[in-house]
Structures are given as C-alpha cells and as structure tokens.
Design a protein around this motif. Structure first.
Motif, mmCIF file in Angstrom:
data_model
loop_
_atom_site.group_PDB
_atom_site.id
_atom_site.type_symbol
_atom_site.label_atom_id
_atom_site.label_comp_id
_atom_site.label_asym_id
_atom_site.label_seq_id
_atom_site.Cartn_x
_atom_site.Cartn_y
_atom_site.Cartn_z
ATOM 1 N N SER A 1 -113.408 3.650 18.148
ATOM 2 C CA SER A 1 -112.600 2.874 19.075
ATOM 3 C C SER A 1 -111.210 2.615 18.492
ATOM 4 O O SER A 1 -110.199 2.721 19.187
ATOM 5 N N ILE A 2 -111.155 2.281 17.209
ATOM 6 C CA ILE A 2 -109.868 2.079 16.535
ATOM 7 C C ILE A 2 -109.057 3.370 16.533
ATOM 8 O O ILE A 2 -107.857 3.374 16.843
ATOM 9 N N GLY B 1 -106.078 7.829 7.904
ATOM 10 C CA GLY B 1 -106.208 9.211 8.334
ATOM 11 C C GLY B 1 -105.694 9.481 9.728
ATOM 12 O O GLY B 1 -105.549 10.645 10.126
ATOM 13 N N THR B 2 -105.401 8.425 10.490
ATOM 14 C CA THR B 2 -104.934 8.599 11.870
ATOM 15 C C THR B 2 -103.456 8.248 11.987
ATOM 16 O O THR B 2 -102.628 9.103 12.292
ATOM 17 N N ARG B 3 -103.114 6.985 11.756
ATOM 18 C CA ARG B 3 -101.720 6.532 11.798
ATOM 19 C C ARG B 3 -101.641 5.219 11.064
ATOM 20 O O ARG B 3 -102.283 4.254 11.436
ATOM 21 N N ARG B 4 -100.852 5.186 10.012
ATOM 22 C CA ARG B 4 -100.796 4.012 9.136
ATOM 23 C C ARG B 4 -100.094 2.864 9.835
ATOM 24 O O ARG B 4 -98.907 2.942 10.178
ATOM 25 N N LYS C 1 -110.315 1.358 6.812
ATOM 26 C CA LYS C 1 -109.112 1.826 6.125
ATOM 27 C C LYS C 1 -109.019 3.345 6.169
ATOM 28 O O LYS C 1 -107.938 3.910 6.399
ATOM 29 N N TRP C 2 -110.137 4.006 5.983
ATOM 30 C CA TRP C 2 -110.193 5.469 6.020
ATOM 31 C C TRP C 2 -109.702 5.995 7.367
ATOM 32 O O TRP C 2 -108.894 6.923 7.434
ATOM 33 N N GLY D 1 -100.865 6.364 -1.062
ATOM 34 C CA GLY D 1 -99.424 6.402 -1.212
ATOM 35 C C GLY D 1 -98.688 6.808 0.044
ATOM 36 O O GLY D 1 -97.522 7.170 -0.004
ATOM 37 N N GLN D 2 -99.354 6.756 1.190
ATOM 38 C CA GLN D 2 -98.771 7.221 2.433
ATOM 39 C C GLN D 2 -97.552 6.398 2.815
ATOM 40 O O GLN D 2 -97.578 5.179 2.813
ATOM 41 N N VAL D 3 -96.438 7.061 3.140
ATOM 42 C CA VAL D 3 -95.236 6.396 3.611
ATOM 43 C C VAL D 3 -95.313 6.334 5.134
ATOM 44 O O VAL D 3 -95.576 7.340 5.782
ATOM 45 N N SER D 4 -95.091 5.165 5.696
ATOM 46 C CA SER D 4 -95.295 4.999 7.132
ATOM 47 C C SER D 4 -94.052 4.465 7.813
ATOM 48 O O SER D 4 -93.613 3.352 7.529
#
Length: 366
Positions: free
Chosen positions: A178-179, A252-255, A247-248, A33-36
């Motif tokens: 790397s991502i 977890g880093t930046r959507r 996806k994880w 549900g992360q808002v980006s």
C-alpha cells in the motif's frame, strides 16, 4: 467494489528474504546514502522555521472509528486554505485512514466511497505545494479495520479495544504494498506511520507463535507464556522488522520523509532500548502531552532524526507549552477530529478549538 488481493507471491518471496537480512539496509551504501530531491524540497519549504504541522483527523467518527465514506465530501482547496490560515508549513493528511480505506485511486487498499475529489490525496499535495507547504500522507500500522475484517485469523478479538493487529509478515507485506502504491502515484513529501509499538499480549495467537519462531529463532514455549525477557525481545524485534521492511520499500521506491508515531508509554520502554528505528527514522513524534519524553527521546535518536512534539488532540494537551519546546531542534504538531459536516476541525471539542487558536498564534510568530 472490486476485490483487493491480500497476497502477492513475488513480493511475498522478497519479504521473506529481506526479513532475515538483518542489517542490510544500514550497511548498504546504495540505500543508506541515497540523495533525494524530495527531502531537499522539504527542507526548502520549511526554510529557517521549525516544522509547523497539523492534521485534520479523518480517522474517528463521533463515537468510534469513522465509517468508510465519512468525510468523503472534503474539498482539498478548502482544507489547504485552512492550513494556510493556521500558519502551518507542513500538512499531514491521509493516504489510508485507520478504517483501511484509501483517499486516492489505490490498487491495493479499497477506495473511500463517494469521494468528492476522487484523488483527494494528490489534490492536497498539488494545492499544498502551490502554497509552499509540505504534504505528508498517513498509514496506521497498529490497526486496519479492513484488514481485520479480511483476516480475522491474524488479529486479536474484542478483548483488545483498538490497535490489535500483530506485525505478521502477511500484514507487513500488505501495508508495504500500500505504501509503495501511494509513493508511485502521489507526489507527497512523506508520510506518518501510526501506532508502531508493541501490541498487548493478553493472549498469543497462532500467528504470533509463528512470529516468535521467526524473530527469536526458537519454538514458542510449551507453557504458553514466554518469559518477561523473551516478550521484551519479541516486541523489540517485531518493531525492528516492521521498520526494516517499511524503510526498504521507501528507499527502494522513492525516498521521502518517514514520520513515526508510537505513542511512547512507560509500559513499553524496555522494548525501545537499543531499538534501531529510533536512530534511523526521519521524524519522531511525541504524541503525549508529557514533555518528559523529549529528553528520553533525545538520548536514543540518531544524528539525523528530528523530534516533533504534539500539542493538540488529547484531552490533556495544552498548546501553551510550545514555549517550553526548543523549536531550533524540535518541530511542532497537532491534530483535531474533523467535523462530520464541514470536514474541518470540530468545534464540539473545546480543548482542540482552544489549542488550535494557540497554535495559530504560535505558528505565525515562528
């Protein structure tokens, strides 16, 4: 050149944990549900238009994979100007090319030697944003020449021409680090993850036999050849595990936008049935010229997945078919091999030159 570690003990433990957690991402309200703000910016730049995207392709040289340093003279300002003239609203360029070399100061992948712009990717993003365009990066999951040279025990040999890297935990960890590195250093709007599809099973490597036990929970058969049904399930779970880990890391880093290319082929259809990636990915590319896949994709995607149709890059592409694509629900894309001198699309490929002219007219009309 400094050495680039392949394994990180801490992230290795995390990967081993997440690889067995199954549906944690789908069920987590914090991640799912992360808002980006980044995704809002992507929508704002596109506005009421469809996605109109293109890639000047640095992956390939005249005859095969581009050597590290080929195209290093590319000028971000000149490239963004070319995309503006095309009428694109979305640029897809490179964090790491298929040869395994980065186009920014990566601390994971080796950096492309001789870069005219040492932070090419970030400069593309900055110039693209000033021109009101989205800018996406690129990683190739199906193959990485640098990885193949560093870990020949984890890749297939010359009996597979290209894209011969199984999705082992070791390789997925390296790709995901790397991502993560790129997401922390570059203000890009997303990235294309290329060649995320089943590998050919002409032989079963020891690492794939280990994967078989990890994914199916049983020992690799003594016969040396799993049943057809087991192979399909192996392929489906290998793709889903790769997707889950990518996806994880992103959530977890930046959507940002996760854009995948397979490409889809008849031989792989069984492995895609019920595959969660199709329902969860943001943008999904049909790279092939065959529009039959659009209907097939629509029946399998989730409510928030956008289909993107490729119109340039393969010999069989005819960009005139853009009129047959519902641009209210689908985006458009094209790619073309770069010229080794100018680093802009090569005029040596007449089909690409023709399709680019058609796309320019289409993009400006939409």
């Amino acid at each position: 050149m400094k050495s680039h570690a392949i394994l990180n003990p801490f992230s290795r433990r995390d990967f081993l944990k997440i690889s067995v957690l199954g549906g944690v991402l789908a069920s987590s309200p914090h991640l799912g549900g992360q808002v980006s703000p980044s995704l809002n910016d992507v929508r704002r730049r596109i506005g009421r238009s469809p996605v109109k995207s293109f890639c000047i392709d640095f992956n390939w040289g005249e005859h095969h994979v581009a050597e590290p340093g080929m195209y290093a003279q590319a000028d971000p300002t000149e490239h963004v100007r070319w995309y503006e003239d095309l009428g694109a609203n979305t640029i897809q360029t490179f964090c790491v090319t298929y040869n395994g070399y980065a186009w920014y100061p990566s601390e994971v992948a080796p950096v492309t030697p001789g870069l005219r712009s040492p932070n090419f990717m970030s400069e593309m993003v900055e110039a693209g944003h000033k021109a009101a365009m989205n800018v996406l990066g690129y990683f190739c999951l199906g193959g990485n020449i640098y990885w193949e040279q560093k870990r020949p025990d984890l890749v297939h040999g010359s009996y597979l021409k290209d894209f011969k890297t199984p999705f082992t935990l070791e390789y997925l960890e390296y790709t995901c680090r790397s991502i993560e590195d790129a997401l922390k250093k570059i203000d890009m709007d997303g990235f294309l993850i290329d060649e995320i599809r089943p590998i050919q099973h002409l032989r079963w490597l020891d690492c794939e036999r280990t994967m078989y036990r990890e994914l199916l929970g049983e020992k690799f058969p003594n016969s040396g050849q799993p049943s057809k049904e087991a192979v399909v399930e192996f392929d489906r779970r290998a793709i889903e595990r790769a997707w889950r880990l990518i996806k994880w890391v992103v959530y977890g880093t930046r959507r940002v936008v996760i854009f995948t290319n397979q490409p889809f082929m008849d031989r792989d259809v069984a492995a895609w049935e019920g595959n969660r990636m199709l329902k969860e990915v943001d943008w999904l590319l049909n790279e092939t010229p065959d529009l039959k896949w659009l209907g097939w994709m629509r029946q399998r995607i989730g409510p928030n997945t956008m289909i993107i149709q490729n119109l340039c890059g393969w010999e069989g592409h005819d960009a005139n078919v853009w009129r047959q694509v519902d641009t209210k629900s689908c985006g458009l894309y094209g790619f073309a091999k770069a010229d080794e001198k100018t680093t802009l699309p090569s005029e040596k490929v007449p089909a690409n030159a023709k399709n680019i002219r058609i796309l320019r007219d289409a993009f400006h009309s939409l």
